[in-house]
Design an enzyme around this catalytic site. Structure first.
Site, PDB file in Angstrom:
ATOM      1  N   LYS A 148       8.474 -26.038  52.304  1.00  0.00           N
ATOM      2  CA  LYS A 148       8.686 -25.292  51.059  1.00  0.00           C
ATOM      3  C   LYS A 148       9.249 -26.197  49.970  1.00  0.00           C
ATOM      4  O   LYS A 148       8.747 -26.231  48.845  1.00  0.00           O
ATOM      5  CB  LYS A 148       9.685 -24.144  51.317  1.00  0.00           C
ATOM      6  N   ASN A 149      10.310 -26.929  50.319  1.00  0.00           N
ATOM      7  CA  ASN A 149      11.021 -27.666  49.278  1.00  0.00           C
ATOM      8  C   ASN A 149      10.272 -28.898  48.803  1.00  0.00           C
ATOM      9  O   ASN A 149      10.673 -29.537  47.828  1.00  0.00           O
ATOM     10  CB  ASN A 149      12.436 -28.031  49.755  1.00  0.00           C
ATOM     11  N   ARG A 209      15.379 -20.541  41.641  1.00  0.00           N
ATOM     12  CA  ARG A 209      16.048 -21.621  40.941  1.00  0.00           C
ATOM     13  C   ARG A 209      15.184 -22.878  40.821  1.00  0.00           C
ATOM     14  O   ARG A 209      15.285 -23.628  39.852  1.00  0.00           O
ATOM     15  CB  ARG A 209      17.311 -21.933  41.744  1.00  0.00           C
ATOM     16  N   CYS A 269      23.969 -18.752  41.889  1.00  0.00           N
ATOM     17  CA  CYS A 269      23.112 -18.106  42.883  1.00  0.00           C
ATOM     18  C   CYS A 269      23.976 -17.783  44.085  1.00  0.00           C
ATOM     19  O   CYS A 269      25.184 -17.980  44.057  1.00  0.00           O
ATOM     20  CB  CYS A 269      21.939 -18.992  43.259  1.00  0.00           C
ATOM     21  N   ARG A 272      26.168 -23.827  41.367  1.00  0.00           N
ATOM     22  CA  ARG A 272      24.932 -24.651  41.280  1.00  0.00           C
ATOM     23  C   ARG A 272      24.603 -25.075  39.860  1.00  0.00           C
ATOM     24  O   ARG A 272      23.691 -24.566  39.214  1.00  0.00           O
ATOM     25  CB  ARG A 272      23.753 -23.922  41.927  1.00  0.00           C
ATOM     26  N   ASP A 276      24.057 -30.051  35.578  1.00  0.00           N
ATOM     27  CA  ASP A 276      24.527 -31.144  34.716  1.00  0.00           C
ATOM     28  C   ASP A 276      23.894 -32.493  35.076  1.00  0.00           C
ATOM     29  O   ASP A 276      23.535 -33.281  34.209  1.00  0.00           O
ATOM     30  CB  ASP A 276      26.067 -31.227  34.760  1.00  0.00           C
ATOM     31  N   ASP A 317      21.016 -26.927  54.954  1.00  0.00           N
ATOM     32  CA  ASP A 317      20.090 -25.820  55.223  1.00  0.00           C
ATOM     33  C   ASP A 317      20.055 -25.443  56.706  1.00  0.00           C
ATOM     34  O   ASP A 317      19.460 -24.421  57.067  1.00  0.00           O
ATOM     35  CB  ASP A 317      18.668 -26.183  54.755  1.00  0.00           C
ATOM     36  N   ILE A 332      28.100 -29.564  50.946  1.00  0.00           N
ATOM     37  CA  ILE A 332      27.102 -29.606  49.869  1.00  0.00           C
ATOM     38  C   ILE A 332      27.262 -28.432  48.910  1.00  0.00           C
ATOM     39  O   ILE A 332      27.300 -28.628  47.696  1.00  0.00           O
ATOM     40  CB  ILE A 332      25.663 -29.621  50.449  1.00  0.00           C
ATOM     41  N   ARG A 377      11.097 -15.659  51.482  1.00  0.00           N
ATOM     42  CA  ARG A 377      11.033 -16.726  50.470  1.00  0.00           C
ATOM     43  C   ARG A 377      10.670 -18.061  51.106  1.00  0.00           C
ATOM     44  O   ARG A 377      10.065 -18.915  50.451  1.00  0.00           O
ATOM     45  CB  ARG A 377      12.400 -16.878  49.781  1.00  0.00           C
TER      46      ARG A 377
END
Ligand code: EPZ
Length: 420
Positions: free
Chosen positions: A24-25, A94, A118, A123, A126, A308, A330, A400
């Protein structure tokens, strides 16, 4: 129409094989990256999940077209004629923010809704902005939108990231593809998805080197075209099935996967007492004995233990012998699955970034609610190991990022259904 609940009856060991879907990512960023090349790209091995549908809508809103043929996505961005992405889409996902770099590279401007917070915490973006500012992008925020402009054009630069942010690294690479001259990104994220982005961009004619390491070099302004590319396997989906089998017991083999990208997780699973055998494109996990606690699990950027996988590995250890400490380094807020796991009989205490898991004799099924993607997968994982029935609500989060999770688990022998 997707169902609203996943119902699991725990206690059955898993056995069999699963073919792992594409990442997915990675796929999400490749679709965004297709904005750079004016032509059609055929992206193979794209997972059938709702986040991909949202990213496809983003491209269509910009004037491009996306056609799906099974697991292949044909993305044609020749007709893209606008540079604005509305809040309606960014608020759904996002990762929509990853069109910022390509739009700036292609049009010298972009207007993208600010993603806001979120379920994982504040999150910020910047670092995305600092990276692109070094290339000559000016940012202005207006009524919830980030407006990017390049009054003096985009130029190659030295971009030093404060932290190896995945999204900021990707946006810097993508914007740099449109910059005059050479860009050097230091302290870049080293995740395999960044290397996949580099491979995709190079297949489109870009000159990007170094991904997978901390220093990435981009020679900008090369004419880019469409390409044919295959998305890498999803390492987090792989880890999810490994943790499911670790929780429920059994013997499973995962195909179309890359074990080297999961070394931190397979090491932890072995420490917990699982047998893990790896080959060129498979991982086999066998668990016949009760699990034991493992040394502290600290989430860190790749190649460390992935954030994750924190929730799903925690779910696997709920009935282990002993106490395991988790440290989430994280994300600010990534323990929202914990109160739900406690409702299933887990013994977990959290304090800031730390969670202490004491193994219990038994988990019992309960009605629980998924509040984010991986937390949702963790609840299903715990349900596989619990006595009785677990009903997981909020499964939209799970859809998702997981293609057919209940069906694959059912094929492995789990008693799992989807209901309204
Ligand atoms: C990506 O998110 C993944 N999402 C996440 O996967 C994953 O958890 C994360 O990388 C870390 O591996 C996608 O690829 C779509 P970051 P990203 O920028 O890029 C802070 C999943 O379950 N930060 O590396 O947003 C940030 O708040 C998801 O599939 C800033 O402060 O992650 C976070 O605490 C969830 N400012 C940390 O850095 C910035 O400008 C890491 O974020 C950017 C990030």
């Amino acid at each position: 129409m997707a169902k609203e609940k996943i119902v699991v009856e725990g206690g059955t060991p898993l056995a069999g094989e699963v073919h792992i879907s594409g990442a997915k990512n990675s796929a999400l960023k490749l679709i965004a990256a297709a904005l750079l090349g004016q032509g059609e790209s055929a992206i193979h091995n794209v997972p059938l999940i709702s986040d991909i549908v949202v990213m496809s809508k983003v491209i269509e809103t910009l004037g491009g077209s996306v056609r799906r043929d099974g697991h292949t996505l044909h993305v044609d961005t020749a007709g893209v004629d606008t540079w604005e992405t509305p809040y309606e889409l960014v608020s759904k996902m996002r990762a929509s923010i990853s069109v910022l770099g390509p739009l700036v590279a292609r049009f010298g401007k972009a207007r993208v809704a600010m993603p806001g917070g979120c379920n994982l915490g504040a999150r910020k973006i910047d670092m995305h902005m600092v990276g692109m500012e070094a290339l000559g992008v000016h940012f202005h925020t207006d009524h919830g939108y980030i407006e990017a402009s390049t009054p003096n054009g985009l130029h190659g630069a030295y971009v030093a990231l404060d932290f190896p942010s995945v999204g900021a690294t990707e946006n810097a690479i993508l914007a740099a593809c449109g910059a005059e001259g050479v860009t050097v990104i230091t302290n870049a994220a080293r995740e395999p998805e960044i290397a996949d982005l580099q491979d995709f961009l190079c297949a489109c004619g870009a000159e990007v080197r170094g991904a997978g390491g901390s220093v990435i070099t981009v020679e900008g302004r090369r004419p880019l075209h469409g390409c044919v590319h295959r998305v890498i396997p999803d390492r987090i989906v792989t880890a999810t099935y490994l943790c499911a089998a670790a929780a429920a017991g059994g013997d499973i083999t995962l195909r179309n996967t890359e074990h080297r990208q999961l070394a931190a997780v397979t090491t932890a699973l072995r420490q917990a007492g699982c047998r893990v055998d790896c080959g060129a494109d498979y991982i086999r996990l066998t668990r016949t004995e009760p699990l034991r606690a493992v040394p502290p699990v600290q989430t860190t950027p790749y190649p460390g233990f992935p954030t994750d996988c924190q929730a799903i590995f925690m779910a696997a250890l709920l009935q282990s012998r002993g106490t395991t400490v988790f440290v989430e380094n994280i994300f600010q807020s990534r323990y929202r699955h914990v109160p739900e796991l406690i409702r299933m009989g887990a013994d977990i205490r959290t304090e800031g970034r730390v969670a202490v898991v004491c193994g219990v004799e038994r988990l019992h099924g309960a009605e629980v609610v998924a509040t984010d993607l991986r937390g949702g997968a963790a609840l299903v994982t715990a349900g596989l190991a619990a006595e009785g029935i677990t009903t997981v609500q909020g499964v939209g989060h799970i859809h998702r990022g997981y293609e057919e999770l209940p069906a694959h688990l059912r094929a492995l022998g789990a008693h799992i259904t989807e209901e309204n």
